[in-house]
Design a protein around this motif. Sequence first.
Motif, PDB file in Angstrom:
ATOM      1  N   GLU A 101       0.824  -1.208   0.000  1.00 56.53           N
ATOM      2  CA  GLU A 101       0.000   0.000   0.000  1.00 56.53           C
ATOM      3  C   GLU A 101       0.859   1.260   0.000  1.00 56.53           C
ATOM      4  O   GLU A 101       0.451   2.312  -0.479  1.00 56.53           O
ATOM      5  CB  GLU A 101      -0.923  -0.017   1.222  1.00 56.53           C
ATOM      6  N   TYR A 103       4.565   1.179  -0.645  1.00 57.00           N
ATOM      7  CA  TYR A 103       5.792   1.077  -1.431  1.00 57.00           C
ATOM      8  C   TYR A 103       5.457   1.171  -2.913  1.00 57.00           C
ATOM      9  O   TYR A 103       4.870   0.256  -3.484  1.00 57.00           O
ATOM     10  CB  TYR A 103       6.497  -0.243  -1.102  1.00 57.00           C
ATOM     11  N   LYS A 104       5.808   2.272  -3.529  1.00 57.55           N
ATOM     12  CA  LYS A 104       5.474   2.542  -4.921  1.00 57.55           C
ATOM     13  C   LYS A 104       6.759   2.754  -5.734  1.00 57.55           C
ATOM     14  O   LYS A 104       7.830   2.993  -5.175  1.00 57.55           O
ATOM     15  CB  LYS A 104       4.589   3.789  -5.019  1.00 57.55           C
ATOM     16  N   CYS A 115      11.427  -0.373  -8.257  1.00 55.31           N
ATOM     17  CA  CYS A 115      10.006  -0.736  -8.294  1.00 55.31           C
ATOM     18  C   CYS A 115       9.748  -2.066  -7.595  1.00 55.31           C
ATOM     19  O   CYS A 115      10.564  -2.989  -7.683  1.00 55.31           O
ATOM     20  CB  CYS A 115       9.534  -0.877  -9.742  1.00 55.31           C
ATOM     21  N   GLN A 119       5.114  -3.900 -10.583  1.00 57.25           N
ATOM     22  CA  GLN A 119       4.912  -2.479 -10.860  1.00 57.25           C
ATOM     23  C   GLN A 119       6.113  -1.897 -11.604  1.00 57.25           C
ATOM     24  O   GLN A 119       6.404  -0.713 -11.513  1.00 57.25           O
ATOM     25  CB  GLN A 119       4.681  -1.699  -9.561  1.00 57.25           C
TER      26      GLN A 119
END
Length: 218
Positions: A101, A103-104, A115, A119
Amino acid sequence: MAWHQISVITNENTAPKLADFFDHLGAVSVTYMDAEDEPVYEPAIGETKIWSNTQVIALYELNIDTGHIKQAVLAQFKTDELQHWLEETIDDQEWERAWMEFYKPMKFADRLWVCPTDQEQREEGTVCLTLDPGLAFGTGTHPTTALCLEWLASHDLTDKVVIDYGCGSGILAVAAVLLGAKVAHAVDIDPQAITATESNALKNNVADKIICYLPEQF
């Protein structure tokens, strides 16, 4: 499975004693958290620093009598040492996925993406480092790691030899090789870090260019 969670705020001297006492009373886990957003800087060798006001969080199985635990704690510690006693029941989670939620994908110096799995960013003129948080330090979110990644991505590393001393997850070693380094030597005192680095090197197809060592082997 649900759990009983008990949290209480105390001072830095009492926190370790309280944590040990919770453990003595059967806690499944005990965690320290900052109660006042106070920075704690790098400690000296052999020193363990915690916050002046520390939240101690203990997790218990549901069949534990939390009333008995509170009574035992109040009998062992002075009342003015304990603040904001809070009990709650928390549901179990898939903790290994909960970080997703927050870690982007992150971009450094317009050349490097870091990444999580699934993702990945495939942008022309950039390289993508795939990494999921694990037991070893280093995801790119910490300011020191981010600064190092920014520096690496801002320089020409073609055919360079890089040493990542205190490699943690191996993120810097892997990034250096993806950015053109000939080889990276990754060193850490923690065997789990060596395992994590080898795994992340393999995941990013650079295992043949990253050599891992414990300090006595380097």
